[in-house]
Design a protein around this motif. Structure first.
Motif, PDB file in Angstrom:
ATOM      1  N   PRO A   1     -46.064  58.754 -23.422  1.00  0.00           N
ATOM      2  CA  PRO A   1     -44.823  58.929 -24.213  1.00  0.00           C
ATOM      3  C   PRO A   1     -43.381  58.312 -24.028  1.00  0.00           C
ATOM      4  O   PRO A   1     -42.345  58.058 -24.624  1.00  0.00           O
ATOM      5  CB  PRO A   1     -44.542  60.516 -24.031  1.00  0.00           C
ATOM      6  N   ARG A   2     -43.427  57.512 -22.704  1.00  0.00           N
ATOM      7  CA  ARG A   2     -42.281  56.614 -22.190  1.00  0.00           C
ATOM      8  C   ARG A   2     -42.224  55.305 -22.934  1.00  0.00           C
ATOM      9  O   ARG A   2     -41.347  54.526 -22.501  1.00  0.00           O
ATOM     10  CB  ARG A   2     -42.242  56.818 -20.690  1.00  0.00           C
ATOM     11  N   ALA A   3     -43.410  54.779 -23.447  1.00  0.00           N
ATOM     12  CA  ALA A   3     -43.687  53.506 -24.190  1.00  0.00           C
ATOM     13  C   ALA A   3     -42.613  53.319 -25.258  1.00  0.00           C
ATOM     14  O   ALA A   3     -42.192  54.244 -26.010  1.00  0.00           O
ATOM     15  CB  ALA A   3     -44.978  53.437 -24.465  1.00  0.00           C
ATOM     16  N   ASP A   4     -42.159  52.119 -25.412  1.00  0.00           N
ATOM     17  CA  ASP A   4     -41.648  51.425 -26.363  1.00  0.00           C
ATOM     18  C   ASP A   4     -42.235  51.221 -27.741  1.00  0.00           C
ATOM     19  O   ASP A   4     -42.884  50.054 -27.645  1.00  0.00           O
ATOM     20  CB  ASP A   4     -40.353  50.540 -26.080  1.00  0.00           C
ATOM     21  N   ILE A   5     -42.561  51.992 -28.629  1.00  0.00           N
ATOM     22  CA  ILE A   5     -43.488  51.542 -29.739  1.00  0.00           C
ATOM     23  C   ILE A   5     -42.693  50.937 -30.705  1.00  0.00           C
ATOM     24  O   ILE A   5     -42.095  51.577 -31.563  1.00  0.00           O
ATOM     25  CB  ILE A   5     -44.102  53.013 -30.169  1.00  0.00           C
ATOM     26  N   SER A   6     -42.838  49.720 -31.081  1.00  0.00           N
ATOM     27  CA  SER A   6     -42.350  48.726 -32.100  1.00  0.00           C
ATOM     28  C   SER A   6     -43.443  49.031 -33.374  1.00  0.00           C
ATOM     29  O   SER A   6     -44.553  49.675 -33.235  1.00  0.00           O
ATOM     30  CB  SER A   6     -42.410  47.444 -31.710  1.00  0.00           C
ATOM     31  N   LYS A   7     -42.686  48.646 -34.384  1.00  0.00           N
ATOM     32  CA  LYS A   7     -43.597  48.924 -35.773  1.00  0.00           C
ATOM     33  C   LYS A   7     -44.973  47.951 -35.679  1.00  0.00           C
ATOM     34  O   LYS A   7     -45.705  48.452 -35.883  1.00  0.00           O
ATOM     35  CB  LYS A   7     -42.601  48.421 -36.760  1.00  0.00           C
ATOM     36  N   ARG A   8     -44.570  46.718 -34.924  1.00  0.00           N
ATOM     37  CA  ARG A   8     -45.938  45.938 -34.979  1.00  0.00           C
ATOM     38  C   ARG A   8     -46.947  46.608 -34.081  1.00  0.00           C
ATOM     39  O   ARG A   8     -48.048  46.572 -34.375  1.00  0.00           O
ATOM     40  CB  ARG A   8     -45.434  44.701 -34.099  1.00  0.00           C
ATOM     41  N   LEU A   9     -46.438  47.294 -32.804  1.00  0.00           N
ATOM     42  CA  LEU A   9     -47.643  48.020 -31.855  1.00  0.00           C
ATOM     43  C   LEU A   9     -47.969  49.238 -32.700  1.00  0.00           C
ATOM     44  O   LEU A   9     -49.266  49.309 -32.521  1.00  0.00           O
ATOM     45  CB  LEU A   9     -46.780  48.293 -30.555  1.00  0.00           C
ATOM     46  N   TYR A  10     -47.324  49.886 -33.225  1.00  0.00           N
ATOM     47  CA  TYR A  10     -47.956  51.069 -34.145  1.00  0.00           C
ATOM     48  C   TYR A  10     -48.772  50.622 -35.037  1.00  0.00           C
ATOM     49  O   TYR A  10     -49.737  51.127 -35.268  1.00  0.00           O
ATOM     50  CB  TYR A  10     -46.559  51.572 -34.691  1.00  0.00           C
ATOM     51  N   SER A  11     -48.641  49.424 -35.698  1.00  0.00           N
ATOM     52  CA  SER A  11     -49.699  48.835 -36.652  1.00  0.00           C
ATOM     53  C   SER A  11     -50.930  48.607 -35.965  1.00  0.00           C
ATOM     54  O   SER A  11     -51.605  49.063 -36.538  1.00  0.00           O
ATOM     55  CB  SER A  11     -48.920  47.856 -37.373  1.00  0.00           C
ATOM     56  N   GLN A  12     -50.858  48.247 -34.896  1.00  0.00           N
ATOM     57  CA  GLN A  12     -51.825  47.716 -34.175  1.00  0.00           C
ATOM     58  C   GLN A  12     -52.631  48.798 -33.706  1.00  0.00           C
ATOM     59  O   GLN A  12     -53.901  49.088 -33.805  1.00  0.00           O
ATOM     60  CB  GLN A  12     -51.678  46.968 -32.865  1.00  0.00           C
ATOM     61  N   LEU A  13     -52.051  50.047 -33.095  1.00  0.00           N
ATOM     62  CA  LEU A  13     -52.429  51.068 -32.747  1.00  0.00           C
ATOM     63  C   LEU A  13     -53.236  51.937 -33.881  1.00  0.00           C
ATOM     64  O   LEU A  13     -54.291  52.345 -33.952  1.00  0.00           O
ATOM     65  CB  LEU A  13     -51.572  52.113 -32.204  1.00  0.00           C
TER      66      LEU A  13
ATOM     67  N   MET B   1     -41.052  44.127 -23.005  1.00  0.00           N
ATOM     68  CA  MET B   1     -41.364  44.677 -24.489  1.00  0.00           C
ATOM     69  C   MET B   1     -43.043  45.181 -24.117  1.00  0.00           C
ATOM     70  O   MET B   1     -43.905  44.510 -23.679  1.00  0.00           O
ATOM     71  CB  MET B   1     -41.550  43.620 -25.465  1.00  0.00           C
ATOM     72  N   THR B   2     -43.144  46.511 -24.777  1.00  0.00           N
ATOM     73  CA  THR B   2     -44.501  47.321 -24.549  1.00  0.00           C
ATOM     74  C   THR B   2     -45.472  46.505 -25.627  1.00  0.00           C
ATOM     75  O   THR B   2     -45.079  46.210 -26.637  1.00  0.00           O
ATOM     76  CB  THR B   2     -44.313  48.616 -24.690  1.00  0.00           C
ATOM     77  N   ASN B   3     -46.472  46.135 -24.988  1.00  0.00           N
ATOM     78  CA  ASN B   3     -47.536  45.562 -25.988  1.00  0.00           C
ATOM     79  C   ASN B   3     -48.958  46.235 -25.534  1.00  0.00           C
ATOM     80  O   ASN B   3     -48.899  47.118 -24.710  1.00  0.00           O
ATOM     81  CB  ASN B   3     -47.682  44.118 -25.882  1.00  0.00           C
ATOM     82  N   LEU B   4     -50.069  45.907 -26.272  1.00  0.00           N
ATOM     83  CA  LEU B   4     -51.340  46.448 -26.188  1.00  0.00           C
ATOM     84  C   LEU B   4     -51.865  46.344 -24.764  1.00  0.00           C
ATOM     85  O   LEU B   4     -52.497  47.088 -24.133  1.00  0.00           O
ATOM     86  CB  LEU B   4     -52.388  45.984 -27.126  1.00  0.00           C
ATOM     87  N   ARG B   5     -51.503  45.376 -24.008  1.00  0.00           N
ATOM     88  CA  ARG B   5     -52.151  44.943 -22.827  1.00  0.00           C
ATOM     89  C   ARG B   5     -51.519  46.001 -21.678  1.00  0.00           C
ATOM     90  O   ARG B   5     -51.983  46.257 -20.741  1.00  0.00           O
ATOM     91  CB  ARG B   5     -51.711  43.478 -22.436  1.00  0.00           C
TER      92      ARG B   5
END
Length: 238
Positions: free
Chosen positions: A32-44, A1-5
């Motif tokens: 662009p290959r990253a899986d951006i979840s709603k949580r990660l999008y919110s953090q970004l 799972m992709t995260n900020l780290r």
């Protein structure tokens, strides 16, 4: 799972700035290959990133910090007299949030808006492919706010749902309805939706003090800006 780290970022080569003449800009993009979840999008988003289609980006200019991320705290926002008039003026509209998608009706309004209001900008000339890649592709929890008058679509606002609020992506409207101030009305409607969902913020993207087209954002008060990594209330200027 992709995260900020684990997220990778890339920077574009310098290119002409879209907002300030005679300046170059550099943009930082999420892999662009990253899986951006709603949580990660919110953090970004809280870190100043925006979404354009399937791309997540923020300005990354070495010699310029003119692009300032801004947001409104829905609970603290108080409409001024002009904004209350805009709300009342549009009380005859039928407004509904629907899942984001392509339709010829949506594109027809988008095309007319770009041709008549932004023929000098980067998005001219409009195309169906442009509409789809900009407003439909890459959506995770994206909604279109339809603004209708007697069942005729006169305004469309693209809205992303985040964990702590909404992100206002883009708004188009019928140029013949300019007197309604539908851009401002869309912001007021989205603020009410943030409150209805018992959430905190409406993210408005970037504000540039020297860009006249962005002056409308700071008419909403109080407004917060991301400065040196911290969200703080933007002082009112005269």
């Amino acid at each position: 799972m992709t995260n900020l780290r684990t997220l990778a970022f890339f920077a574009t080569p310098p290119h002409d700035c879209s907002y300030l003449p005679d300046r170059e800009a550099t943009t930082m993009f999420v892999d662009p290959r990253a899986d951006i979840s709603k949580r990660l999008y919110s953090q970004l988003t809280t870190l100043g990133f925006r979404r354009s289609g399937s791309h997540y980006y923020r300005p990354h200019c070495e010699a310029c910090s003119a692009c300032v991320p801004v947001r409104l705290n829905a609970e603290r926002f108080v409409a001024d007299r002009s904004q209350r008039r805009v709300w009342k003026r549009n009380s005859d509209l039928q407004c509904e949030l629907v899942p984001g998608r392509y339709s010829e009706e949506y594109y027809g309004l988008y095309e007319r808006y770009i041709r008549l209001r932004h023929s000098d900008g980067d998005m001219y000339p409009p195309s169906r492919e442009q509409f789809t890649s900009f407003l439909v592709e890459g959506a995770t929890d994206t909604w279109f706010l339809e603004m209708r008058l007697d069942n005729q679509l006169i305004g469309l606002a693209v809205v992303d749902a985040l964990e702590d609020g909404l992100s206002a992506i883009y708004t188009v409207f019928d140029p013949d309805q300019d007197q309604r101030s539908l851009g401002s009305f869309a912001i007021l409607w989205q603020l009410e939706e943030v409150r209805r969902r018992d959430m905190a913020y409406l993210y408005l993207g970037y504000w540039i003090k020297a860009c006249r087209k962005m002056n409308y954002k700071t008419r909403f008060r109080p407004i917060e800006a991301l400065v040196d990594g911290h969200w703080q209330e933007l002082p009112e200027t005269r």
